[in-house]
Design an enzyme around this catalytic site. Structure first.
Site, PDB file in Angstrom:
ATOM      1  N   SER B  24      -5.797  -9.436  -2.049  1.00  0.00           N
ATOM      2  CA  SER B  24      -5.280  -8.067  -2.035  1.00  0.00           C
ATOM      3  C   SER B  24      -3.909  -7.998  -1.379  1.00  0.00           C
ATOM      4  O   SER B  24      -3.674  -8.595  -0.330  1.00  0.00           O
ATOM      5  CB  SER B  24      -6.260  -7.178  -1.265  1.00  0.00           C
ATOM      6  N   CYS B 132      -6.571  -4.304   8.300  1.00  0.00           N
ATOM      7  CA  CYS B 132      -5.121  -4.264   8.108  1.00  0.00           C
ATOM      8  C   CYS B 132      -4.434  -4.049   9.451  1.00  0.00           C
ATOM      9  O   CYS B 132      -4.674  -3.063  10.127  1.00  0.00           O
ATOM     10  CB  CYS B 132      -4.721  -3.148   7.160  1.00  0.00           C
ATOM     11  N   LYS B 167     -14.035  -7.064   4.564  1.00  0.00           N
ATOM     12  CA  LYS B 167     -12.934  -7.974   4.908  1.00  0.00           C
ATOM     13  C   LYS B 167     -12.648  -7.908   6.400  1.00  0.00           C
ATOM     14  O   LYS B 167     -12.379  -6.853   6.954  1.00  0.00           O
ATOM     15  CB  LYS B 167     -11.681  -7.615   4.115  1.00  0.00           C
ATOM     16  N   ASN B 194      -8.047 -11.724   7.049  1.00  0.00           N
ATOM     17  CA  ASN B 194      -6.855 -10.923   6.856  1.00  0.00           C
ATOM     18  C   ASN B 194      -5.759 -11.549   7.716  1.00  0.00           C
ATOM     19  O   ASN B 194      -5.934 -12.639   8.237  1.00  0.00           O
ATOM     20  CB  ASN B 194      -7.124  -9.465   7.249  1.00  0.00           C
ATOM     21  N   THR B 195      -4.661 -10.896   7.884  1.00  0.00           N
ATOM     22  CA  THR B 195      -3.535 -11.520   8.585  1.00  0.00           C
ATOM     23  C   THR B 195      -3.686 -11.455  10.104  1.00  0.00           C
ATOM     24  O   THR B 195      -4.346 -10.585  10.641  1.00  0.00           O
ATOM     25  CB  THR B 195      -2.221 -10.838   8.174  1.00  0.00           C
ATOM     26  N   GLY B 246      -3.779 -19.050   3.747  1.00  0.00           N
ATOM     27  CA  GLY B 246      -2.931 -20.217   3.594  1.00  0.00           C
ATOM     28  C   GLY B 246      -3.285 -21.159   2.474  1.00  0.00           C
ATOM     29  O   GLY B 246      -2.712 -22.243   2.366  1.00  0.00           O
ATOM     30  N   THR B 268      -0.191 -15.311  -0.206  1.00  0.00           N
ATOM     31  CA  THR B 268       1.167 -15.741   0.078  1.00  0.00           C
ATOM     32  C   THR B 268       1.676 -16.892  -0.796  1.00  0.00           C
ATOM     33  O   THR B 268       2.824 -16.864  -1.243  1.00  0.00           O
ATOM     34  CB  THR B 268       1.251 -16.152   1.564  1.00  0.00           C
TER      35      THR B 268
HETATM   36  C1  LIG Z   1       2.418  -8.748   1.504  1.00  0.00           C
HETATM   37  C2  LIG Z   1       0.970  -8.731   1.824  1.00  0.00           C
HETATM   38  C3  LIG Z   1       0.243  -7.573   1.661  1.00  0.00           C
HETATM   39  C4  LIG Z   1      -1.112  -7.539   1.962  1.00  0.00           C
HETATM   40  N1  LIG Z   1      -1.831  -6.386   1.747  1.00  0.00           N
HETATM   41  C5  LIG Z   1      -3.176  -6.392   1.952  1.00  0.00           C
HETATM   42  C6  LIG Z   1      -3.953  -5.252   1.637  1.00  0.00           C
HETATM   43  O1  LIG Z   1      -3.460  -4.241   1.136  1.00  0.00           O
HETATM   44  N2  LIG Z   1      -5.293  -5.294   1.876  1.00  0.00           N
HETATM   45  C7  LIG Z   1      -5.896  -6.401   2.405  1.00  0.00           C
HETATM   46  O2  LIG Z   1      -7.099  -6.393   2.615  1.00  0.00           O
HETATM   47  N3  LIG Z   1      -5.181  -7.498   2.702  1.00  0.00           N
HETATM   48  C8  LIG Z   1      -3.838  -7.517   2.478  1.00  0.00           C
HETATM   49  N4  LIG Z   1      -3.105  -8.649   2.764  1.00  0.00           N
HETATM   50  C9  LIG Z   1      -3.795  -9.819   3.321  1.00  0.00           C
HETATM   51  C10 LIG Z   1      -4.154 -10.839   2.229  1.00  0.00           C
HETATM   52  O3  LIG Z   1      -5.038 -10.283   1.301  1.00  0.00           O
HETATM   53  C11 LIG Z   1      -4.794 -12.083   2.859  1.00  0.00           C
HETATM   54  O4  LIG Z   1      -5.924 -11.694   3.604  1.00  0.00           O
HETATM   55  C12 LIG Z   1      -3.845 -12.814   3.799  1.00  0.00           C
HETATM   56  O5  LIG Z   1      -2.532 -12.724   3.338  1.00  0.00           O
HETATM   57  C13 LIG Z   1      -4.224 -14.300   3.989  1.00  0.00           C
HETATM   58  O6  LIG Z   1      -4.174 -15.009   2.783  1.00  0.00           O
HETATM   59  P1  LIG Z   1      -2.871 -15.847   2.296  1.00  0.00           P
HETATM   60  O7  LIG Z   1      -2.474 -16.729   3.434  1.00  0.00           O
HETATM   61  O8  LIG Z   1      -3.310 -16.571   1.079  1.00  0.00           O
HETATM   62  O9  LIG Z   1      -1.806 -14.839   2.007  1.00  0.00           O
HETATM   63  C14 LIG Z   1      -1.748  -8.691   2.459  1.00  0.00           C
HETATM   64  C15 LIG Z   1      -1.008  -9.861   2.625  1.00  0.00           C
HETATM   65  C16 LIG Z   1       0.340  -9.903   2.311  1.00  0.00           C
HETATM   66  C17 LIG Z   1       1.089 -11.179   2.505  1.00  0.00           C
END
Ligand SMILES: Cc1cc2nc3c(=O)[nH]c(=O)nc-3n(C[C@H](O)[C@H](O)[C@H](O)COP(=O)(O)O)c2cc1C
Ligand SMILES: Cc1cc2nc3c(=O)[nH]c(=O)nc-3n(C[C@H](O)[C@H](O)[C@H](O)COP(=O)(O)OP(=O)(O)OC[C@H]3O[C@@H](n4cnc5c(N)ncnc54)[C@H](O)[C@@H]3O)c2cc1C
Ligand SMILES: Cc1cc2nc3c(=O)[nH]c(=O)nc-3n(C[C@H](O)[C@H](O)[C@H](O)COP(=O)(O)OP(=O)(O)OC[C@H]3O[C@@H](n4cnc5c(N)ncnc54)[C@H](O)[C@@H]3O)c2cc1C
Ligand SMILES: Cc1cc2nc3c(=O)[nH]c(=O)nc-3n(C[C@H](O)[C@H](O)[C@H](O)COP(=O)(O)O)c2cc1C
Ligand code: FES
Ligand code: FES
Lengths: 259, 305, 305, 259
Positions: B24, B132, B167, B194-195, B246, B268
C-alpha cells in the site's frame, strides 16, 4: 518505458555541468519538450533512488536524446562515472511537457541555472515566428549551451547574478523590461521556485499566459507514490498535484507558490 | 524450468495466485504501473491508504533518500473511500489479481465505517492500517499499544465481511504482543512491517529534509528488522502473516516466507526497479526450481533454527 | 583553515576535547586501533561492554552484513571489570582522551556493584548499558520500560562518583519516555541508540546467519531512526545526549549535533574505514570552517524546525 | 596498515577464481605466510563490510603480493570489476600467520578449495628439506595454481571430490595414506572446517603437530569488535579466541571444532 539504453556521448560542459547523450528509439520517438527521465545513477545502494533529469534535446532522426545535469550530490556525482558505450537504466519519457500552441506567434522562455536546459527542446519544437530566450546563471563560468540557445531563438538575453556575463541581475527583471515594450503570446518558466513565482506575478500583471516547470523530490517518478506534491489551485480551494505525472509543467496560474 | 510449481497461497481466505502483493502506498491504484507490466502477474494489489473523506496529505518535500532506504511523509493523501470504490475498483477489476483495500481512520468509528463500506465493495480483503507514522491522529497511536489494537479490531471485526488483515507498526517495544492482541480481537491475518519512524537533516541548511520533520523509513535498510519481527510474530500467533520491509527480489521474499510469512508485499523497491514486483515472482519460482520446491507453501515458516 | 575553532564539549561534567567518541563494542579497549591512528585525537573512548565476571559471549557467526549495515550478536564477551581495571585502563590512560566505561549486568545488584567498582577506578564516566539486545538476561529487559530504567538508575546513581550516562535501546515504543525516566531517576546524560534487534537469513541453507538467530543492527542503515530518536529525546529531557547510530563522517556527526546531541559515538563505520573516527573530527572542523562556526557547541540542538 | 594501493594485475584463473596482484611495499615487506588482508570491495554500501582474503603469494623484491579469491557473493563479485591500475583499499597484513620452524625437515600442507591459496607462500617460505602438498578441489575445473604448487613443493598430491582429477575423495584420506608410511614433522591445514577437524584427528593419532587456518565472518579484522569468534581450549575449559587477531592460524590442538 523502462529501458536499459546505451550512452553515446558524455561531455563536460563546465566545472560541474555534464551532457549525456543516450540512444533510445523508444524515448526519442515519444518524448516531447518539458518531459523528463528518471535515471538510475548506480546499480546498488549508493544512490538508491532514481534521479529525475529533464530532457534537454531530442534528435528524432538519430534516435538520441540529451540530458544536461549539474553535479549536486551523490547521484549526479555517480553519473559522471559513466562513459560513452556504457549501459544506463532510464525510465521515461515521464510527465507532462510544455504546451505548444501554433497560434502563439511570439513566445518567451525564461530559465535560471539548471532550469535552462529543458527550454532548449521547447525552442526547437515550438512553431512560433518569434522566440525569445532569457537565461540567467549565477556567474559567467556556469553559462552553458549558449550557442544552442542562440541557434534556436531569435533573441537571446543573458543575465548573471554577479554581472560577470550579460546583464547583472535577475531574468525576471529582463522579462519585465521586455514586457513594457512587447506583448508575447506565451511565456515559459523553468528555474528556481522563487524566480518562477515572481515571473508568474509579472506576466499575470500583463495578462499573458505562462507555463512553469516545477521541481520536487521524487520516489517512483510515475505517479504512484504521491511524494512529489505541488500545491495547485482547485476551484476556490487547493490540492496537491504531483510533479511527476500532472507536471513537471503546469499552467502558471495553477500553481500555488509558497515561501 | 522443468519442475511443475504451485505458487498460490491462501491467506485467511484471501486466495492469491502467487505470494507477491504490491504494498500500500507504493502502487497508487495500479494505473501507473499497468503501463509497465501486466498486473495479472501480481498475487494482489494493496491500494493506497484510504480514509473516509479525501485527504490532502502533508506538505512537500515528502521523501528523503537515506542509506539503502527512503523516508516518506505522504500522510495518506487519497481521494476518499467512495471515490476509490467508484473510480478505481472498476479499473483494477479488469485484472485477475486480488484487491486489498488499505483503510485508515482517526477514530474507532472511522474504522468501523470504513470496514462497513469496504465490506460492501468489490474487493478481496481489507488491510486495517493501524500503523501510519505520518498522520497526527489515529492510526499509529492505535497501533502502538496492544490495547489500542484490540479495541479497534474487536470493534470492526463484526462488521467485516472480507478477510481482515491488520497492518502493524514496527515502532513498538514488543510486536509479538501487538500481533497477539490483533489475533485475539479477531484479525484474520496480520501484515508487517509498516515504516519505522525516522528523520533526515540537511546539515548545510540546518533543516529537516522532510517538511513534516519526521517520516517513515522503508527499503532494504529495514529488512533485518522486518525479518526479525515477522519471525517473532510467527512464533506468537497462529493467523497468517504478510511480510514486508525492504524486499527487492525473490531471495528476499523467500527469506520472509521462511521466517513465517504466507505472502509478501513490496513497496519501495518498485520505485528503483519498476519490474521488482514481477521479478520477485520470477525469483521465487527460480528458487523453487533450484531447490526442488513444488509448492510455495512448503517454504512458509521453513526456517531451521 | 583560518578560523579559530573550539571543538571541546562538556557532557554533564565529562570534558571532551572534541565531540567524537569511539562507541562501545567497536573499539575494544583501544589497543588495536592505536596502531592505526593517534588515540589522542579522540574526544573519548567507550570501552567494550563490561560485566562483573568475564563473559564468553555468543557462538559464531556473530556478524551478518545487511544493506548499509551489519547485525552483530557478540553478546558482551569481555574479561570482566576487574581485568579491565588492572590491564586496560593503564594502557588507555597513556593517551589524552576520556575513558568511558560501558557497564552491563543481569540484575540491579550487578549494576550497583559495577558502578561502585568503576567509581573507584581511573575512568572519566560510566555508561550504563541498559540496551544490549544480545544477552538473555538483564540489560535490554531493563532498558525497554521506563520503570526498569528508573529502577536501575535510581539504585545506582547514589553510588556513582563519575558522570553517569544511561545508554538507551531503540527497540521501544517511546524512547522519549524512557529518556525522561532516566533523567528523573538521576542520569547525568543519555546515550543513544544502541542496536536495533534484527535478523538475517540464508535462503539457501534456510538457516539464520547468526548462530544467535537475532542480532543488533547498526551502521548507516539505522541513521534516520537514530537521528529521529535523538531529536525526540532532546525535546523531552534537559540532560545532555550522546548521539550515535550510523555516523560515518563529519556531516553525519553534525546532523546529530543539530538534532540535539552534545557529542557523538561511532562504531560500525570504523570497521569499514579505520580512519572514520579521526576523519569525523576533521569533517566537523571543515564544516565549522565552511559555516563560520567558532564553537562546536553552537551546533548543538541547532536544527531549525 | 591501512592503505590505498595500486592493482598491478588481474587474472582470471578459472570460471570463478581470480588473482589480484597488488603493489604495496608496506604489506609485501611485513607480511608472512598465513596472514590476510581485509579488502574494501566497493567504495559505497554495496558490499559494506571489508572482505578477508588470505595472502597467497608475496614478491618481496617486486613489493607486490597476490590474492586469489573465488567469487561467492556480492563482495567478491564486485572485486572482479577492478582492473589493473585501479586503486584498492587494503587493511593488512593482519593476523597471525603460520609458524615456520627450521627444525621441521619434512612438512605437509593440506588444503581444500579456497583453503589451498594461503599454503603457497608457506611452501615458498618454509626452510624444510621436504615439502609435501596435498590439495583437494571439488572438481577438475576448480583446480588452480597447480604449477606453482608443483614448483614450491617436492611432492604434490591432488584429489577431487568427483575423481575428475587426481585421486577421487578427500585430502584427509590421502594424508592418512601417507602417514602410514611417513612421519612428517609438521602438517598445515587450510580448508573447510570439517576437513580440518578430521585432519587434526588424524595427525593427533600419529602424534604429529599441526596448524590450522580458520575462517570466520569478520567485522573490523583487527581484533576490536570480537565478532570473529573461534572456540579454543583454555586449560580444562574453553574460551572464544578471535580469528582475525589470535588467528587465522591456530595450533591444531588449540581449536575446539564443532559440528
Ligand atoms: C511512499 C510510501 C507510501 C506509503 N503509504 C502507505 C499507506 O498508505 N498505507 C500503508 O499501510 N502503508 C503505506 N506505506 C508503507 C508500505 O506499505 C510498507 O509497509 C513499507 O514501505 C515497507 O515496505 P517496503 O520496504 O517494501 O517499502 C507507504 C510506504 C511508502 C514508501
Ligand atoms: C522534473 C525534474 C527535472 C530536473 N531536471 C534537471 C536537469 O535537467 N538538470 C539538472 O541538473 N537537474 C535537474 N533536476 C534536479 C535533479 O533531479 C537533482 O539535482 C538531482 O536529483 C540531485 O541528485 P544528487 O544525487 O546529485 O543530490 P543528492 O542531494 O544526493 O540527492 C538526494 C535526493 O534528493 C533528491 N533531490 C536533490 N535535489 C533535488 C532537486 N533539485 N529536485 C529533485 N530532487 C532532488 C535526489 O533526487 C535524491 O533523491 C530536475 C529535477 C526534477 C524534479
Ligand atoms: C582469514 C580468511 C581468509 C580468507 N581467505 C580467502 C582466500 O584467500 N580466497 C578466497 O576466495 N576466500 C577467502 N576467504 C573467504 C572470503 O572471505 C569469503 O569468501 C568472502 O568474504 C565472501 O564474500 P562475498 O561478498 O563474496 O560473499 P557474501 O556472502 O555476499 O558475503 C556476505 C558477508 O559474509 C562474509 N562471508 C561470507 N562467506 C565467508 C567466509 N567463508 N569467511 C568469512 N566471511 C565470509 C563476507 O565477508 C561478508 O561480510 C577467507 C576468509 C577468511 C576469514
Ligand atoms: C560489534 C558491536 C559490538 C557492540 N558492543 C556493545 C557493547 O558492548 N555495549 C554497548 O553499549 N554497545 C555495544 N554496541 C553498540 C554500539 O556501541 C552502538 O550503540 C551501535 O553500534 C550504533 O552505532 P554505530 O551505527 O556507529 O555502530 C556494539 C556494536 C557493535 C557493532
Ligand atoms: S514521484 Fe511518485 S508520484 Fe511523483
Ligand atoms: S573481526 Fe573484529 S575482532 Fe575479529
Amino acid at each position: 518505458m523502462h529501458r536499459i539504453e546505451t550512452i553515446k556521448k558524455m561531455k563536460k560542459l563546465n566545472e560541474d555541468t555534464f551532457l549525456i547523450r543516450i540512444k533510445s528509439e523508444a524515448i526519442a520517438s515519444r518524448a516531447v519538450a518539458g518531459q523528463f527521465v528518471n535515471i538510475r545513477c548506480s546499480e546498488g545502494m549508493d544512490a538508491y533512488l532514481r534521479r529525475p533529469i529533464s530532457i534537454c534535446a531530442i534528435d528524432r532522426e538519430d534516435n538520441t536524446f540529451d540530458l544536461v545535469y549539474q553535479v549536486r550530490g551523490k547521484g549526479t556525482r555517480l553519473l559522471c562515472g559513466f562513459e560513452s558505450g556504457d549501459q544506463i537504466d532510464v525510465l521515461g519519457p515521464l510527465g507532462r511537457g510544455f504546451t505548444l500552441n501554433p497560434e502563439h506567434q511570439h513566445i518567451v522562455v525564461v530559465g535560471g541555472g539548471i532550469g535552462t536546459f529543458p527550454l532548449l527542446q521547447l525552442l526547437k519544437d515550438h512553431p512560433a515566428k518569434k522566440k525569445t530566450a532569457i537565461l540567467g546563471f549565477r556567474t559567467k563560468e556556469l553559462v552553458v549551451l549558449e550557442d544552442k540557445f542562440k541557434k534556436h531563438s531569435h533573441e537571446l538575453l543573458m543575465a548573471t547574478d554577479d554581472g560577470s556575463y550579460g546583464q547583472k541581475g535577475f531574468v525576471t527583471t529582463l522579462l519585465e523590461q521586455m514586457l513594457i515594450k512587447e506583448r508575447p503570446h506565451m511565456v515559459y518558466f523553468c528555474g528556481p521556485a522563487i524566480m518562477m513565482k515572481r515571473g508568474v506575478e509579472i506576466v499575470s500583471k500583463y495578462g499573458i499566459p505562462c507555463e512553469v516547470s516545477m521541481e520536487q523530490r521524487m520516489g517512483c517518478g510515475v505517479g504512484a507514490c504521491l511524494v512529489c506534491a505541488c500545491k495547485t489551485k482547485k476551484g476556490e480551494d487547493w490540492d496537491y498535484s504531483h510533479v511527476c505525472k500532472d507536471g513537471p509543467v503546469f499552467a502558471g496560474h495553477e500553481v500555488v507558490f509558497e515561501e | 524450468m522443468s519442475l511443475q510449481k504451485d505458487l498460490s497461497v491462501n491467506v485467511a481466505g484471501l486466495k492469491l495466485k502467487n505470494p507477491v502483493i504490491a504494498a500500500s502506498g507504493a502502487f497508487g491504484f495500479g494505473r501507473e504501473y499497468s503501463e509497465y507490466f501486466d498486473l495479472n502477474r501480481l498475487g494482489g494489489i494493496a491500494v493506497k491508504g484510504l480514509t473516509l473523506l479525501p485527504r490532502k496529505g502533508n506538505p512537500p518535500p515528502r521523501i528523503a533518500e537515506t542509506p539503502a532506504g527512503i523516508l516518506n511523509s505522504v500522510g495518506l493523501q487519497n481521494p476518499g473511500v467512495h471515490a476509490f470504490i467508484e473510480k478505481e475498483i472498476p479499473f483494477i477489476r479488469q485484472f485477475d489479481t486480488a484487491i486489498i483495500a488499505n483503510a485508515s481512520g482517526n477514530t474507532v468509528e472511522d474504522y468501523e465505517s470504513m470496514v462497513e463500506i469496504l465490506s460492501a465493495a468489490d474487493i478481496d480483503a481489507i488491510e486495517l492500517n493501524l500503523s501510519c507514522p505520518n498522520v497526527k491522529e489515529g492510526c499509529m497511536s492505535f497501533g502502538s499499544t496492544a490495547q489500542g489494537v484490540s479495541q479497534v479490531v474487536s470493534r470492526v471485526k463484526p462488521r467485516a465481511k472480507k478477510p481482515l488483515i491488520v497492518k502493524l507498526t514496527p515502532n513498538v517495544t514488543d510486536i509479538a504482543e501487538i500481533a497477539k492482541a490483533a489475533e485475539d480481537a479477531g484479525a484474520d491475518a496480520v501484515s508487517l512491517i509498516n515504516t519505522l519512524l525516522g528523520m533526515a537533516i540537511d546539515a548545510h541548511t540546518r533543516k529537516p529534509i522532510l517538511a513534516n520533520v519526521t517520516g517513515g523509513l522503508s527499503g532494504p535498510a529495514v529488512k533485518p528488522i522486518a525479518l526479525r519481527m515477522v519471525y517473532q510474530v510467527s512464533q506468537a500467533v497462529k493467523i497468517p502473516i504478510i511480510g514486508m520491509g525492504g524486499i527487492s527480489n525473490g531471495i528476499d521474499a523467500v527469506e520472509f516466507l521462511l521466517a513465517g510469512a504466507s505472502a509478501v508485499m513490496i513497496g519501495t523497491a518498485g520505485f528503483v526497479n519498476p519490474m521488482a514486483w514481477v521479478e520477485t515472482v520470477e525469483g521465487i519460482e527460480a528458487y523453487m526450481e533450484e531447490q526442488g520446491v513444488k509448492n510455495v507453501t512448503e517454504l512458509i515458516g521453513g526456517l531451521m533454527v
